[in-house]
Design a protein around this motif. Sequence first.
Motif, PDB file in Angstrom:
ATOM      1  N   GLU A 305      14.380  -3.419  16.024  1.00 51.97           N
ATOM      2  CA  GLU A 305      13.994  -2.910  14.609  1.00 51.97           C
ATOM      3  C   GLU A 305      12.996  -1.981  14.725  1.00 51.97           C
ATOM      4  N   VAL A 306      12.533  -0.861  14.496  1.00 55.51           N
ATOM      5  CA  VAL A 306      10.985   0.219  14.690  1.00 55.51           C
ATOM      6  C   VAL A 306      10.823   0.314  13.104  1.00 55.51           C
ATOM      7  N   ARG A 307       9.450  -0.123  13.100  1.00 57.70           N
ATOM      8  CA  ARG A 307       8.852  -0.562  11.447  1.00 57.70           C
ATOM      9  C   ARG A 307       8.112   0.711  11.753  1.00 57.70           C
ATOM     10  N   LEU A 308       7.951   1.851  11.450  1.00 58.84           N
ATOM     11  CA  LEU A 308       6.552   2.110  10.161  1.00 58.84           C
ATOM     12  C   LEU A 308       5.561   2.518   8.811  1.00 58.84           C
ATOM     13  N   CYS A 309       4.916   1.411   8.990  1.00 57.60           N
ATOM     14  CA  CYS A 309       4.338   1.443   7.816  1.00 57.60           C
ATOM     15  C   CYS A 309       2.883   2.325   7.487  1.00 57.60           C
ATOM     16  N   LEU A 310       3.423   3.395   6.148  1.00 54.54           N
ATOM     17  CA  LEU A 310       2.476   4.531   6.503  1.00 54.54           C
ATOM     18  C   LEU A 310       1.601   3.703   5.019  1.00 54.54           C
ATOM     19  N   PRO A 311      -0.170   3.076   4.795  1.00 52.27           N
ATOM     20  CA  PRO A 311      -1.233   2.995   4.132  1.00 52.27           C
ATOM     21  C   PRO A 311      -1.222   4.937   2.601  1.00 52.27           C
ATOM     22  N   ALA A 312      -0.882   3.419   1.322  1.00 53.07           N
ATOM     23  CA  ALA A 312      -0.717   4.900   0.463  1.00 53.07           C
ATOM     24  C   ALA A 312      -1.802   5.715   0.434  1.00 53.07           C
ATOM     25  N   ALA A 313      -3.259   5.316   1.072  1.00 58.61           N
ATOM     26  CA  ALA A 313      -4.685   6.171   1.202  1.00 58.61           C
ATOM     27  C   ALA A 313      -4.272   7.524   1.875  1.00 58.61           C
ATOM     28  N   ASP A 314      -3.874   6.849   2.807  1.00 54.46           N
ATOM     29  CA  ASP A 314      -3.380   8.088   3.204  1.00 54.46           C
ATOM     30  C   ASP A 314      -2.091   8.501   4.341  1.00 54.46           C
ATOM     31  N   GLY A 315      -1.548   8.047   4.102  1.00 52.51           N
ATOM     32  CA  GLY A 315       0.342   7.607   4.317  1.00 52.51           C
ATOM     33  C   GLY A 315       0.777   8.755   3.353  1.00 52.51           C
ATOM     34  N   SER A 316       0.455   8.794   1.600  1.00 57.42           N
ATOM     35  CA  SER A 316       1.307   9.172   0.585  1.00 57.42           C
ATOM     36  C   SER A 316      -0.003   9.694  -0.325  1.00 57.42           C
ATOM     37  N   ARG A 317       0.420  10.645  -1.006  1.00 55.26           N
ATOM     38  CA  ARG A 317      -0.342  11.136  -2.437  1.00 55.26           C
ATOM     39  C   ARG A 317       0.250  10.803  -3.432  1.00 55.26           C
TER      40      ARG A 317
END
Length: 319
Positions: A305-317
Amino acid sequence: MSLFWRIFLLNAAVLTVAVTLLLFGPVTVSTPVLFTEVVILTAGLAAMLLANAVLLRIGLAPLQRLTRAMATIDLLRPGPRPAVTGHAGIADLIRTFNAMLDRLEAERAASTARALSAQEGERRRIAQELHDEVGQTLTAVILELKRVADRAPEPLRGELHQVQETTRDGLDEIRRIARRLRPGVLEELGLVSALRSLATEISQHSGAAVRQHFEGDLTGLDDQVELVVYRVAQEAMTNTARHAGATRLDITLRRTAGGTELRVADNGKGLGAAPEGAGIRGMRERALLVGATLTLGPSREGGTEVRLCLPAADGSRRP
């Protein structure tokens, strides 16, 4: 107070106490030495050594923790910094080490960003040349083969048609490579469409059944973040197709309370004891580039399993 003076004064205190006991205590040394005197002096020496060891252990404990941190630090897997404890020289050393880590991580992030940007530019250039130069040349070859085959006698016509089909397969493969080098569908239709296209291509190429799960509002991601998510998914799925021997693969992209999460899992043979290769290191570098966390481990299906977690502040707008 520096580390040298702390150790010196600790030893001086222990020796001073020992000399004071010998001068003003009832213990004397006879000639020849009596057994009781040997016992008393041995006990006193043992007590001094024990006291010295305890004091040094307490004083140097932060230095030992720093040594362990130095031995286990990995710039591709940022973790908490060593706590600044101890006195004078030791605390300064820990603060300096933490500042050095911050500087190294910042420099690595900057150099990684430049390298990945250059890599993507080179991929676009190669993909464009494959499409414009090689692709057009092979298309012309296919048309010429068709013209010659139509005018050739029957025994030779079948062979020319076979060559024509082989050339067409080569052209399709070149176009597939060009799409992998430069995912035009990502720029034109967005991340979800690009991942669906990638999943379909991997399924056709490997024969594994690919299940897709795209949940929540996945619009509004930064262009750089979308490229990182796509490249991580591409590398993870390619590794599965090449090495895992899996029959089923799941790709999930969803919004979470903390940001956005990508999960790629298979039912293959797993990672085992194999060291991380350039592909996994590349995924870690891309994750750090956008402030994301990448984890690899066993999946519920028994594979990887490969899991990539992007924080809302930096990973999305969010729109």
